[in-house]
Design an enzyme around this catalytic site. Structure first.
Site, PDB file in Angstrom:
ATOM      1  N   SER A 237      -2.113  -0.678   4.022  1.00  0.00           N
ATOM      2  CA  SER A 237      -2.450  -1.870   3.248  1.00  0.00           C
ATOM      3  C   SER A 237      -1.469  -2.966   3.615  1.00  0.00           C
ATOM      4  O   SER A 237      -0.552  -2.764   4.413  1.00  0.00           O
ATOM      5  CB  SER A 237      -2.366  -1.578   1.754  1.00  0.00           C
ATOM      6  N   LYS A 238      -1.670  -4.105   2.992  1.00  0.00           N
ATOM      7  CA  LYS A 238      -0.833  -5.278   3.302  1.00  0.00           C
ATOM      8  C   LYS A 238       0.656  -5.000   3.129  1.00  0.00           C
ATOM      9  O   LYS A 238       1.476  -5.625   3.777  1.00  0.00           O
ATOM     10  CB  LYS A 238      -1.235  -6.444   2.405  1.00  0.00           C
ATOM     11  N   ARG A 239       0.977  -4.069   2.243  1.00  0.00           N
ATOM     12  CA  ARG A 239       2.378  -3.719   2.029  1.00  0.00           C
ATOM     13  C   ARG A 239       3.063  -3.310   3.338  1.00  0.00           C
ATOM     14  O   ARG A 239       4.248  -3.446   3.516  1.00  0.00           O
ATOM     15  CB  ARG A 239       2.478  -2.516   1.091  1.00  0.00           C
ATOM     16  N   GLY A 241       2.600  -4.506   6.239  1.00  0.00           N
ATOM     17  CA  GLY A 241       2.641  -5.555   7.254  1.00  0.00           C
ATOM     18  C   GLY A 241       1.224  -6.003   7.539  1.00  0.00           C
ATOM     19  O   GLY A 241       0.367  -5.964   6.658  1.00  0.00           O
TER      20      GLY A 241
END
Ligand code: GLU
Length: 469
Positions: A237-239, A241
């Site tokens: 996920s965006k966490r 990167g």
């Protein structure tokens, strides 16, 4: 039989790396067989589908070079086709109108849950000629006995009992077809032979196969690709990167590196790591795709990116590097050709974004010296070596790495000091930083006049600083 594959994204966001990998695998299956790859936009969920998302998906596919032979088809433009087949199934008694009220369905659901059963439609309207009303949905009459089996290219044999599947709604009360039905009709009408998609669709597959069979349509082959996890083992996920393909472009990766990275994420061919697109097409086999989830590894992507920056034809790298210069507002029309810059910078950076950032001094006069570098190297003791090397460089009649190197060496020799005493102040003077490729090639990419002028500026800076103290 012509192999036909498709990528069928729902345009509810950007093209993420998981989708791009699925698209790549699907594309490779078609290319390897000399077949056809179709792009289909599954935009029936009008609330969540957006034009910017469609544009982002097309842009991502184009950037990666995953060109499609047909399409993009849009499901919202094909409602007539779906309605046609819904009517056919109704006429043949393979689908029926269900008049159950939302309240009845909700009560049924709650009761089933309370009994610890999986919620499913109980077939109330299936064979009940007495039900009627104004508001109805259309359900597919799923077989009640037997099994649906398929041999997944990645996961092996998979079997579902029909008793597990209830009668799927294929048209809502407003008449619009539902997702699973549209996929079935499209795969059939587009002659798809291999469905390559995410593993989140495994549970849809038996339902889709039953509908295909009811229509008398051939059943394609299936391959359900596993998830991509972050380096911590959690769903990517965006966490972690960047997850959007275009973010990788913005961050300075080459499409060749991203493709190579994605193909290896869950597939291998011996211990080979580097694959040209031709090699991918030659070696890739769905059956060799790993069924376990794969973990993202940015280090490896960086390594591949550097490999491609160094080994692709420079003109190709230059095209992408130009994008980053433009993005960073650096005008490269005055200064070295990108083809000259790339070979000396590629070794030193991981991405094209960094390459552009670190090459600014080739194209622009900088406003300020890097503070740390200036503090360390533009001191009063550097005045003499800088003035001398400036004279020696100014006197050169030929401006090449070799003559520049000789002038620097001669300056150090004349002063009886090591090269560093001349080289470091010179580097800071000319590049504004303490970090550049070797001085001979760096200076050779600038003009002699530019170099002499920049040293002059550094000498003034040293004088100003000395007076301040
Ligand atoms: N539209 C679906 C998705 O984006 C893919 C469906 C399919 O490939 O069959 O997840």
């Amino acid at each position: 039989m012509t192999v036909v594959t498709r990528f069928a994204p729902s345009p509810t966001g950007y093209l993420h790396v998981g989708g791009a990998r699925t698209a790549l695998y699907s594309w490779l299956v078609a290319k390897a067989a000399g077949g056809k790859f179709i792009l289909r936009i599954e935009d029936t969920d009008r609330e969540r589908s957006t034009q910017p998302a469609i544009d982002a998906i097309l842009e991502g596919m184009e950037w990666l070079g995953l060109t499609w032979d047909e399409g993009p088809y849009y499901q919202t433009k094909r409602f007539e086709r779906y309605e046609h087949y819904i009517q056919q199934l109704l006429n043949e008694g393979k689908a029926y109108k269900c008049y159950c009220s939302p309240e009845r369905l909700e009560t049924m659901r709650e009761e089933q849950m309370a009994r610890g059963e999986k919620p499913r439609y109980d077939g109330h309207c299936r064979d009940n000629p007495h039900v009627s009303g104004d508001r109805y949905v259309i359900r597919f009459r799923n077989p009640q006995t037997g099994t649906v089996a398929f041999n997944d290219h990645i996961r092996g044999p998979i079997e579902f009992a029909n008793s597990e599947l209830d009668d799927l709604i294929i048209a809502r009360s407003d008449g619009t077809p539902t997702y699973n039905f549209c996929v079935v009709i499209d795969d059939w009408e587009m002659n798809i032979t291999h469905v390559v998609r995410g593993e989140d669709h495994i549970n849809n597959t038996p339902r889709q196969i039953n509908i295909l069979k009811a229509l008398g349509a051939p059943v394609p082959e299936y391959a359900h690709v596993s998830m991509i996890l972050g380096d911590d083992g959690k769903k990517l996920s965006k966490r972690h990167g960047a997850v959007s393909v275009m973010q990788y472009r913005d961050d300075g990766y080459l499409p060749e590196a991203v493709l190579n990275y994605l193909v290896r994420l869950g597939w291998s061919h011996g211990d080979q790591e580097i694959f040209s697109v031709d090699e991918m097409i030659r070696f890739f086999k769905l059956d060799d795709v790993n069924k376990a989830a794969s973990a993202f590894n940015t280090e490896k992507l960086n390594w591949l990116n550097q490999h491609y920056m160094k080994s692709l034809p420079v003109a190709e790298v230059a095209k992408h590097l130009q994008w980053h210069f433009t993005d960073q507002g650096i005008d490269v029309s005055q200064g070295p050709a990108l083809e000259q810059l790339i070979p000396i910078m590629a070794e030193r950076v991981k991405t094209l974004k960094e390459m552009a950032q670190q090459s600014r001094y080739f194209y622009e006069e900088y406003d300020d010296f890097d503070a740390d570098a200036a503090k360390k190297h533009l001191r009063l003791v550097a005045q003499e070596p800088l003035a001398l090397v400036q004279r020696n460089l100014a006197a050169l009649t030929e401006w090449t790495p070799a003559s520049i190197q000789a002038a620097i060496q001669r300056s150090a020799d004349e002063l009886g000091v090591g090269m560093g005493k001349v080289g470091m102040p010179l580097r800071v003077a000319v590049t504004g930083t303490g970090n550049s490729p070797s001085l001979d090639v760096t200076l050779a990419l600038l003009s002699q006049e530019q170099v002499v002028r920049r040293i002059e500026r550094a000498l003034s800076y040293i004088m100003e600083r000395a007076q301040e103290q």
